[in-house]
Scaffold this active site. Structure first.
Site, PDB file in Angstrom:
ATOM      1  N   GLU A  38      -5.040  37.319 -44.799  1.00  0.00           N
ATOM      2  CA  GLU A  38      -4.171  36.713 -45.466  1.00  0.00           C
ATOM      3  C   GLU A  38      -3.430  38.480 -46.217  1.00  0.00           C
ATOM      4  O   GLU A  38      -1.839  37.970 -45.937  1.00  0.00           O
ATOM      5  CB  GLU A  38      -4.966  36.840 -47.469  1.00  0.00           C
ATOM      6  CG  GLU A  38      -4.253  37.009 -48.439  1.00  0.00           C
ATOM      7  CD  GLU A  38      -4.686  36.301 -49.444  1.00  0.00           C
ATOM      8  OE1 GLU A  38      -5.435  37.074 -50.211  1.00  0.00           O
ATOM      9  OE2 GLU A  38      -4.415  35.560 -50.277  1.00  0.00           O
ATOM     10  N   ASP A  39      -3.808  39.630 -46.062  1.00  0.00           N
ATOM     11  CA  ASP A  39      -2.312  40.513 -46.237  1.00  0.00           C
ATOM     12  C   ASP A  39      -0.927  40.636 -45.467  1.00  0.00           C
ATOM     13  O   ASP A  39      -0.375  41.224 -45.421  1.00  0.00           O
ATOM     14  CB  ASP A  39      -3.367  41.801 -45.955  1.00  0.00           C
ATOM     15  CG  ASP A  39      -3.976  42.257 -47.675  1.00  0.00           C
ATOM     16  OD1 ASP A  39      -3.651  41.327 -49.004  1.00  0.00           O
ATOM     17  OD2 ASP A  39      -5.125  42.590 -46.873  1.00  0.00           O
ATOM     18  N   ARG A  46      -3.819  50.166 -41.444  1.00  0.00           N
ATOM     19  CA  ARG A  46      -3.351  48.576 -41.564  1.00  0.00           C
ATOM     20  C   ARG A  46      -2.339  47.851 -40.361  1.00  0.00           C
ATOM     21  O   ARG A  46      -2.096  46.669 -40.161  1.00  0.00           O
ATOM     22  CB  ARG A  46      -3.828  47.658 -43.064  1.00  0.00           C
ATOM     23  CG  ARG A  46      -5.380  48.227 -43.827  1.00  0.00           C
ATOM     24  CD  ARG A  46      -5.312  47.212 -45.136  1.00  0.00           C
ATOM     25  NE  ARG A  46      -5.690  45.893 -44.042  1.00  0.00           N
ATOM     26  CZ  ARG A  46      -6.007  44.749 -44.982  1.00  0.00           C
ATOM     27  NH1 ARG A  46      -6.127  44.466 -45.546  1.00  0.00           N
ATOM     28  NH2 ARG A  46      -6.032  43.522 -44.180  1.00  0.00           N
ATOM     29  N   ARG A  49      -0.185  48.997 -52.504  1.00  0.00           N
ATOM     30  CA  ARG A  49      -0.162  48.635 -51.934  1.00  0.00           C
ATOM     31  C   ARG A  49       1.561  47.781 -51.341  1.00  0.00           C
ATOM     32  O   ARG A  49       1.851  47.631 -50.445  1.00  0.00           O
ATOM     33  CB  ARG A  49      -0.759  47.763 -50.980  1.00  0.00           C
ATOM     34  CG  ARG A  49      -2.435  47.948 -50.754  1.00  0.00           C
ATOM     35  CD  ARG A  49      -2.722  48.938 -50.044  1.00  0.00           C
ATOM     36  NE  ARG A  49      -3.761  49.422 -49.864  1.00  0.00           N
ATOM     37  CZ  ARG A  49      -4.420  49.258 -49.148  1.00  0.00           C
ATOM     38  NH1 ARG A  49      -4.722  47.979 -48.782  1.00  0.00           N
ATOM     39  NH2 ARG A  49      -6.244  49.543 -49.611  1.00  0.00           N
ATOM     40  N   HIS A 105      -5.425  44.649 -56.297  1.00  0.00           N
ATOM     41  CA  HIS A 105      -3.945  43.191 -55.856  1.00  0.00           C
ATOM     42  C   HIS A 105      -3.773  42.347 -56.616  1.00  0.00           C
ATOM     43  O   HIS A 105      -4.798  41.848 -57.292  1.00  0.00           O
ATOM     44  CB  HIS A 105      -3.897  42.242 -54.078  1.00  0.00           C
ATOM     45  CG  HIS A 105      -4.157  43.341 -52.759  1.00  0.00           C
ATOM     46  ND1 HIS A 105      -5.267  43.295 -52.148  1.00  0.00           N
ATOM     47  CD2 HIS A 105      -2.975  43.926 -52.307  1.00  0.00           C
ATOM     48  CE1 HIS A 105      -4.498  43.897 -50.934  1.00  0.00           C
ATOM     49  NE2 HIS A 105      -3.620  44.642 -51.108  1.00  0.00           N
ATOM     50  N   CYS A 117      -8.787  36.214 -49.494  1.00  0.00           N
ATOM     51  CA  CYS A 117      -8.310  37.296 -48.789  1.00  0.00           C
ATOM     52  C   CYS A 117      -8.554  37.151 -47.233  1.00  0.00           C
ATOM     53  O   CYS A 117      -8.018  37.491 -46.144  1.00  0.00           O
ATOM     54  CB  CYS A 117      -9.162  39.100 -48.346  1.00  0.00           C
ATOM     55  SG  CYS A 117      -8.907  39.222 -49.876  1.00  0.00           S
TER      56      CYS A 117
HETATM   57  C1  CIR Z   1      -8.082  46.573 -47.978  1.00  0.00           C
HETATM   58  O1  CIR Z   1      -8.295  47.429 -49.007  1.00  0.00           O
HETATM   59  O2  CIR Z   1      -7.131  46.685 -47.259  1.00  0.00           O
HETATM   60  C2  CIR Z   1      -8.831  45.861 -47.616  1.00  0.00           C
HETATM   61  N1  CIR Z   1     -10.646  46.680 -47.212  1.00  0.00           N
HETATM   62  C3  CIR Z   1      -9.602  45.188 -48.532  1.00  0.00           C
HETATM   63  C4  CIR Z   1      -7.962  43.980 -48.663  1.00  0.00           C
HETATM   64  C5  CIR Z   1      -8.709  42.942 -49.099  1.00  0.00           C
HETATM   65  N2  CIR Z   1      -7.008  41.407 -49.807  1.00  0.00           N
HETATM   66  C6  CIR Z   1      -6.989  41.187 -50.287  1.00  0.00           C
HETATM   67  O3  CIR Z   1      -7.853  40.949 -50.983  1.00  0.00           O
HETATM   68  N3  CIR Z   1      -6.030  40.159 -50.116  1.00  0.00           N
END
Ligand code: CIR
Length: 256
Positions: A69-70, A89, A134, A164, A251
């Protein structure tokens, strides 16, 4: 438009090094066998909601790559590839681009702007952007200029106590939000019907509405009871191993 009908989703299987991703949760190390099983159950639930899945293989370069999702914000009109907020990432979006490019006009967030898709909450044709560790203002401004060309509006919300924006608030349609107090009492949402999430059920603030279904994390009876009267088919999923890595239901997929 009140609520989108989704027909597709992209997911990425978690890799064996999933536990080496970013985490602040302090809930212990995920068990890889359970990670895989929970991800399979998640995929089955998406299919039950009527979605056709594109299931990408694990990519060991990116332990957090299963949190697709990110990497992208997908609307009816365009797909925006984000510049992920954490250096480790960056690059995850490349594999996602290949899937989206044949069907969407692709737009980009560029440095110094950063956005994680988890900070983007859509309510009808408005997008709330969480300014978090982020996602920065430069990213939000770029998104604003992209979206102004497509007829969408945006506004920003500070995110202080969760990873988030979507970690703390979900829009479930019908003018209704599920939210932690940090977001519930903001003036932006005063005209919305509110389902409060109490502290002990904090993790359940991230739910996922897909068509006539509502996916919720298992083990949160208060929120489940509050949601039952809305007439959705509720699917409860155990995603404990993803919670250990700060991830939630939204996510793990990109829906469109
Ligand atoms: C992070 O910290 O980027 C990952 N371990 C978790 C990301 C979770 N993503 C989201 O809530 N959209």
């Amino acid at each position: 438009m009140e609520h989108r009908i989704f027909s597709h989703a992209i997911v990425r299987k978690p890799g064996e090094n999933f536990s080496q991703g970013l985490s602040t949760a302090n809930l212990g190390k995920p068990d890889y066998h359970r990670v895989v099983l929970q991800h399979e159950e998640y995929c089955k639930a998406l299919e039950q909601c009527g979605l056709t899945l594109k299931i990408l293989p694990p990519d060991l370069k990116y332990p957090d790559g299963t949190f697709v999702e990110d990497t992208a914000i997908v609307t009816e009109q365009c797909a925006i590839l984000t510049n992920l907020g954490d250096q480790s990432r960056r690059g995850e979006e490349q594999g996602i681009k290949e899937i989206l490019a044949p069907n969407f006009k692709i737009e980009y967030i560029e440095p110094p702007g950063t956005i994680d898709g988890g900070d983007v909450l859509r309510i009808r044709d408005h997008f709330f952007i969480g300014l978090s560790s982020r996602t920065n203002l430069a990213g939000a401004q770029q998104l604003n200029s992209i979206f102004s060309r497509y007829g969408y509006s945006i506004s920003t919300i500070p995110v202080a106590n969760v990873l988030h924006l979507q970690t703390g608030i979900t829009y479930i349609g019908d003018n209704t939000i599920i939210a932690l107090p940090e977001f519930a009492h903001r003036s932006e949402f005063k005209d919305h019907r509110l389902i409060n999430v109490v502290g002990s059920e904090k993790y359940a603030a991230n739910c996922l509405r897909i068509n006539d279904y509502l996916l919720i994390p298992v083990g949160f009876p208060k929120i489940k009871t509050a949601l039952e009267k809305f007439g959705f088919s509720i699917l409860e999923l155990n995603i404990s191993e993803f919670q250990k890595m700060d991830g939630g239901l939204t996510c793990l997929s990109i829906r469109y």
